[in-house]
Design a protein around this motif. Structure first.
Motif, PDB file in Angstrom:
ATOM      1  N   ILE A 188      42.231  -2.671  39.254  1.00 21.94           N
ATOM      2  CA  ILE A 188      41.364  -1.935  40.172  1.00 21.94           C
ATOM      3  C   ILE A 188      40.370  -1.069  39.408  1.00 21.94           C
ATOM      4  N   PHE A 189      40.868  -0.374  38.386  1.00 19.46           N
ATOM      5  CA  PHE A 189      40.032   0.576  37.653  1.00 19.46           C
ATOM      6  C   PHE A 189      39.489   0.010  36.338  1.00 19.46           C
ATOM      7  N   LYS A 190      39.711  -1.296  36.115  1.00 19.13           N
ATOM      8  CA  LYS A 190      39.165  -1.995  34.960  1.00 19.13           C
ATOM      9  C   LYS A 190      39.524  -1.300  33.655  1.00 19.13           C
ATOM     10  N   VAL A 191      40.805  -1.005  33.528  1.00 22.20           N
ATOM     11  CA  VAL A 191      41.309  -0.378  32.308  1.00 22.20           C
ATOM     12  C   VAL A 191      41.557  -1.458  31.263  1.00 22.20           C
ATOM     13  N   ASP A 192      41.006  -1.277  30.096  1.00 22.05           N
ATOM     14  CA  ASP A 192      41.162  -2.242  29.022  1.00 22.05           C
ATOM     15  C   ASP A 192      42.470  -1.982  28.287  1.00 22.05           C
ATOM     16  N   TYR A 193      43.544  -2.462  28.904  1.00 24.25           N
ATOM     17  CA  TYR A 193      44.864  -2.254  28.310  1.00 24.25           C
ATOM     18  C   TYR A 193      45.726  -3.449  28.637  1.00 24.25           C
ATOM     19  N   LYS A 194      46.434  -3.962  27.669  1.00 27.43           N
ATOM     20  CA  LYS A 194      47.287  -5.123  27.877  1.00 27.43           C
ATOM     21  C   LYS A 194      48.709  -4.687  28.199  1.00 27.43           C
ATOM     22  N   PHE A 195      49.063  -4.813  29.456  1.00 27.36           N
ATOM     23  CA  PHE A 195      50.409  -4.448  29.874  1.00 27.36           C
ATOM     24  C   PHE A 195      51.360  -5.629  29.705  1.00 27.36           C
ATOM     25  N   LYS A 196      52.614  -5.308  29.614  1.00 28.10           N
ATOM     26  CA  LYS A 196      53.626  -6.342  29.497  1.00 28.10           C
ATOM     27  C   LYS A 196      53.710  -7.145  30.797  1.00 28.10           C
ATOM     28  N   LYS A 197      54.073  -8.409  30.650  1.00 25.59           N
ATOM     29  CA  LYS A 197      54.292  -9.238  31.831  1.00 25.59           C
ATOM     30  C   LYS A 197      55.429  -8.649  32.656  1.00 25.59           C
ATOM     31  N   THR A 198      55.223  -8.624  33.971  1.00 23.82           N
ATOM     32  CA  THR A 198      56.232  -8.046  34.854  1.00 23.82           C
ATOM     33  C   THR A 198      57.454  -8.959  34.931  1.00 23.82           C
ATOM     34  N   ILE A 199      58.588  -8.467  34.471  1.00 25.38           N
ATOM     35  CA  ILE A 199      59.835  -9.213  34.551  1.00 25.38           C
ATOM     36  C   ILE A 199      60.888  -8.319  35.191  1.00 25.38           C
ATOM     37  N   GLY A 200      61.925  -8.927  35.735  1.00 29.37           N
ATOM     38  CA  GLY A 200      63.004  -8.155  36.319  1.00 29.37           C
ATOM     39  C   GLY A 200      62.859  -7.912  37.801  1.00 29.37           C
ATOM     40  N   LEU A 201      61.798  -8.462  38.421  1.00 31.30           N
ATOM     41  CA  LEU A 201      61.663  -8.341  39.867  1.00 31.30           C
ATOM     42  C   LEU A 201      62.691  -9.227  40.553  1.00 31.30           C
ATOM     43  N   SER A 202      63.052  -8.855  41.769  1.00 26.48           N
ATOM     44  CA  SER A 202      63.935  -9.721  42.545  1.00 26.48           C
ATOM     45  C   SER A 202      63.176 -11.000  42.891  1.00 26.48           C
ATOM     46  N   ARG A 203      63.901 -12.004  43.367  1.00 30.34           N
ATOM     47  CA  ARG A 203      63.252 -13.267  43.748  1.00 30.34           C
ATOM     48  C   ARG A 203      62.183 -13.034  44.807  1.00 30.34           C
ATOM     49  N   LEU A 204      62.490 -12.192  45.785  1.00 32.34           N
ATOM     50  CA  LEU A 204      61.533 -11.940  46.847  1.00 32.34           C
ATOM     51  C   LEU A 204      60.315 -11.207  46.315  1.00 32.34           C
ATOM     52  N   GLU A 205      60.518 -10.202  45.474  1.00 31.65           N
ATOM     53  CA  GLU A 205      59.388  -9.471  44.903  1.00 31.65           C
ATOM     54  C   GLU A 205      58.524 -10.386  44.046  1.00 31.65           C
ATOM     55  N   SER A 206      59.154 -11.268  43.290  1.00 36.24           N
ATOM     56  CA  SER A 206      58.406 -12.204  42.448  1.00 36.24           C
ATOM     57  C   SER A 206      57.543 -13.125  43.302  1.00 36.24           C
ATOM     58  N   ALA A 207      58.094 -13.587  44.416  1.00 34.34           N
ATOM     59  CA  ALA A 207      57.337 -14.467  45.309  1.00 34.34           C
ATOM     60  C   ALA A 207      56.159 -13.732  45.922  1.00 34.34           C
ATOM     61  N   LEU A 208      56.403 -12.485  46.343  1.00 35.07           N
ATOM     62  CA  LEU A 208      55.356 -11.725  47.015  1.00 35.07           C
ATOM     63  C   LEU A 208      54.261 -11.266  46.067  1.00 35.07           C
ATOM     64  N   THR A 209      54.554 -11.188  44.781  1.00 33.00           N
ATOM     65  CA  THR A 209      53.549 -10.774  43.809  1.00 33.00           C
ATOM     66  C   THR A 209      52.938 -11.964  43.086  1.00 33.00           C
ATOM     67  N   SER A 210      53.139 -13.157  43.643  1.00 35.04           N
ATOM     68  CA  SER A 210      52.504 -14.347  43.090  1.00 35.04           C
ATOM     69  C   SER A 210      51.004 -14.270  43.347  1.00 35.04           C
TER      70      SER A 210
END
Length: 316
Positions: free
Chosen positions: A280-302
């Motif tokens: 949203i704010f176009k921050v030039d920063y490389k964040f880690k890949k999101t891991i550890g979400l529940s199955r439902l959260e992973s599906a909804l954040t696809s």
């Protein structure tokens, strides 16, 4: 992993709960989302949905997390997103009636999403978005009555002069109170934009956003990792209401949050929110890949449903 697990079994699992957050309802919702290009997964999702329907009498809770509110929300969500073709007024009639009695006659002891009035409010909000043919006017009035009662009570939890949550300093909030405050701000915006109980919704937006504006001025607030939930909610509402001043404040707040060096302490959900805000704010920063979400959260954040994390609010 998702495909393999469901391909292995002929019938749904029977050794777990039926709930939305960590049970069959959540798995079913996930399967439908993941089945967009997979007919076998869609078949598994339909089998699981049938299993849930056959065993709905075993659900004793009215809660969003593990009960009827979560089940009803999931079915309505699937219908509105064209995963299933049903008349939800007919399918959810009994759940509507059961939750109506619960709202009108039972005292609420919690405002939380999982087991309190916020989750039930989300159910009635979603039901009122239904586009069924020949809608029953009396049913709509009852659904709206419940939503008004719940949203008025939610507002009271924040504004009560004696025990209102906003009487406390933000630094005294528990982690769950921070998350619930963020969810409530998003909830009031949804009601306001949908013209549902607009008087209470507008007041809820005003008092929570004003509280957060003052809270963001205190550098100590950034010592709390979960502050990111508040920033996320503030941004979410600023964008929906086209409030440029709010968005500017949220940008400044997010930068201050980043400078607090929380990035090594993020969990799966706060990492996802961080990724979202960085875009949203176009921050030039490389964040880690999101891991550890529940199955439902992973599906909804696809890629297709990534904005649904705010819609379904599994930010707990």
């Amino acid at each position: 992993m998702l495909i393999t697990e469901y391909e292995k079994r002929k019938t749904p699992r029977r050794d777990k709960s039926t709930g939305l957050f960590n049970g069959d309802v959540g798995d079913c919702l996930s399967l439908f989302i993941e089945s967009l290009d997979n007919d076998k997964l869609k078949q598994r999702a339909e089998i699981l949905l049938e299993h849930i329907a056959d065993n709905v009498n075993q659900i004793s809770s009215c809660n969003f997390e593990d009960g009827l509110a979560g089940l009803g929300f999931a079915i309505e969500w699937l219908a509105q997103n064209n995963f299933i073709n049903i008349n939800t007024d007919e399918i959810l009639e009994d759940i509507d009636d059961y939750l109506y009695k619960d709202v009108v006659f039972e005292k609420k002891s919690s405002i939380m999403l999982g087991d309190g009035l916020l989750g039930k409010g989300l159910f009635f909000y979603k039901r009122l978005q239904a586009k069924n043919p020949n809608q029953n006017r009396y049913r709509i009035i009852c659904l709206n009555e419940c939503l008004v009662l719940l949203s008025d009570e939610l507002l009271n939890w924040f504004t009560n002069l004696e025990v209102g949550l906003l009487n406390k300093k933000i630094l005294d909030f528990s982690s769950q109170e921070i998350i619930t405050t963020a969810q409530s701000l998003i909830f009031f915006e949804k009601l306001f934009s949908s013209r549902l109980n607009t008087r209470s919704a507008e007041r809820g937006i005003y008092i929570i956003s004003s509280f957060l504006k003052r809270a963001f001025e205190d550098n100590e607030v950034y010592s709390q990792v979960n502050c990111i939930y508040l920033v996320h909610a503030y941004v979410n509402v600023a964008i929906k209401l086209n409030e440029k001043q709010w968005l500017n404040l949220a940008r400044e707040t997010y930068y201050r949050y980043l400078n607090a060096e929380h990035l090594e302490n993020l969990n799966a959900q706060t990492n996802y929110i961080n990724n979202y805000l960085s875009l949203i704010f176009k921050v030039d920063y490389k964040f880690k890949k999101t891991i550890g979400l529940s199955r439902l959260e992973s599906a909804l954040t696809s890629s297709l449903f990534k904005n649904e994390i705010a819609e379904i609010w599994l930010l707990n």
